[in-house]
Motif scaffolding. Sequence first.
Motif, PDB file in Angstrom:
ATOM      1  N   ASP A 111      47.922  -0.591 -26.446  1.00  0.00           N
ATOM      2  CA  ASP A 111      46.245   0.096 -25.816  1.00  0.00           C
ATOM      3  C   ASP A 111      46.022   0.919 -24.679  1.00  0.00           C
ATOM      4  O   ASP A 111      47.336   1.062 -23.968  1.00  0.00           O
ATOM      5  N   HIS A 112      44.881   1.726 -24.401  1.00  0.00           N
ATOM      6  CA  HIS A 112      44.854   2.749 -23.489  1.00  0.00           C
ATOM      7  C   HIS A 112      45.160   2.274 -22.282  1.00  0.00           C
ATOM      8  O   HIS A 112      45.866   2.621 -21.604  1.00  0.00           O
ATOM      9  N   GLU A 113      44.990   0.825 -21.749  1.00  0.00           N
ATOM     10  CA  GLU A 113      45.218  -0.170 -20.227  1.00  0.00           C
ATOM     11  C   GLU A 113      46.735   0.005 -20.637  1.00  0.00           C
ATOM     12  O   GLU A 113      47.082   0.192 -19.147  1.00  0.00           O
ATOM     13  N   ALA A 114      47.363  -0.598 -21.171  1.00  0.00           N
ATOM     14  CA  ALA A 114      48.802  -0.669 -21.494  1.00  0.00           C
ATOM     15  C   ALA A 114      50.163   0.933 -21.302  1.00  0.00           C
ATOM     16  O   ALA A 114      50.616   1.277 -20.913  1.00  0.00           O
ATOM     17  N   VAL A 115      49.080   1.953 -21.968  1.00  0.00           N
ATOM     18  CA  VAL A 115      49.248   3.204 -22.078  1.00  0.00           C
ATOM     19  C   VAL A 115      49.510   3.661 -20.136  1.00  0.00           C
ATOM     20  O   VAL A 115      50.315   4.346 -19.821  1.00  0.00           O
ATOM     21  N   ARG A 116      48.221   3.544 -19.921  1.00  0.00           N
ATOM     22  CA  ARG A 116      48.011   4.228 -18.300  1.00  0.00           C
ATOM     23  C   ARG A 116      49.460   3.042 -17.578  1.00  0.00           C
ATOM     24  O   ARG A 116      49.778   4.041 -16.653  1.00  0.00           O
ATOM     25  N   ALA A 117      49.695   2.127 -17.477  1.00  0.00           N
ATOM     26  CA  ALA A 117      49.986   1.422 -16.801  1.00  0.00           C
ATOM     27  C   ALA A 117      51.801   2.050 -17.210  1.00  0.00           C
ATOM     28  O   ALA A 117      52.485   2.208 -15.805  1.00  0.00           O
TER      29      ALA A 117
END
Length: 270
Positions: free
Chosen positions: A198-204
């Motif tokens: 998800d977006h947060e996992a990509v950001r991480a």
Amino acid sequence: MSDDDAEPDVNISGGSAGGGVEATFDPATAGTRAEAVVDRLGELYWQKAYGGRDGFECLVRTILSQNTSDVASQPAHDALVERFGPVEELAANLVDAPRDELAETISSAGLYNQKAESIQRAAEWVLDAFGSTTDFDAFVRDGDPGEVRETLLELKGVGPKTADCVLLFAGGQGGVFPVDTHVHRIYRRMGIAPPDADHEAVRAVLEREVPAEKCGFGHTATIQFGREYCTARKPACLDDPDACPLADACDQVGVYPVTGEVEDPSEAAD
């Protein structure tokens, strides 16, 4: 690329006067695939510095940019400041503004009724919680990035991307890589982030693998790359692998040149 799709000379980043430190880019010395991609983008696109924007104005500007481009949202921002500014009086003036007048002013940004409500809510929140936009700006610039992010996310109408853009463009916080729809699509398509992330996992992944000083540029340059080459429905590589300058760095997850089909990377992983 048409002029309408080009990155404006002065935008949410503050342009060349943003106040941050420009990074240098050398793909040959990159430590990770993600850094190598950002370095390659550094050879393709403009160089910018980040930080130095007024905190509240940046928050408003980022709300205006939700689900649209700088080409559409910049005029809305300019019209809003012209009608309800100057910047130091903007929050107080927006709190008292008739909602329909505010919506009409920002209509070029799309979703103007929803954005007008979010902007007025943000103005009320900043003045109630911080007392002034000056104190809010200091909080964004000098506060702990994690605390600033969590505080911004408490405000309805502010999601992770908006919070991260405020941290980056107003706070000048290094190591912040906002993830919009282009960033989310491209780094999963390339195989740098998991296809179902998800977006947060990509950001991480990106904030772990891209040096802090390159994250701001990586965000804005990836968006431009997504508009110009790696579009959602018809990426450049679909017809001609040589048409994409990053083809050799991409796993093409969900892109099938033989059949001409494109699907979300998460579906390709099923």
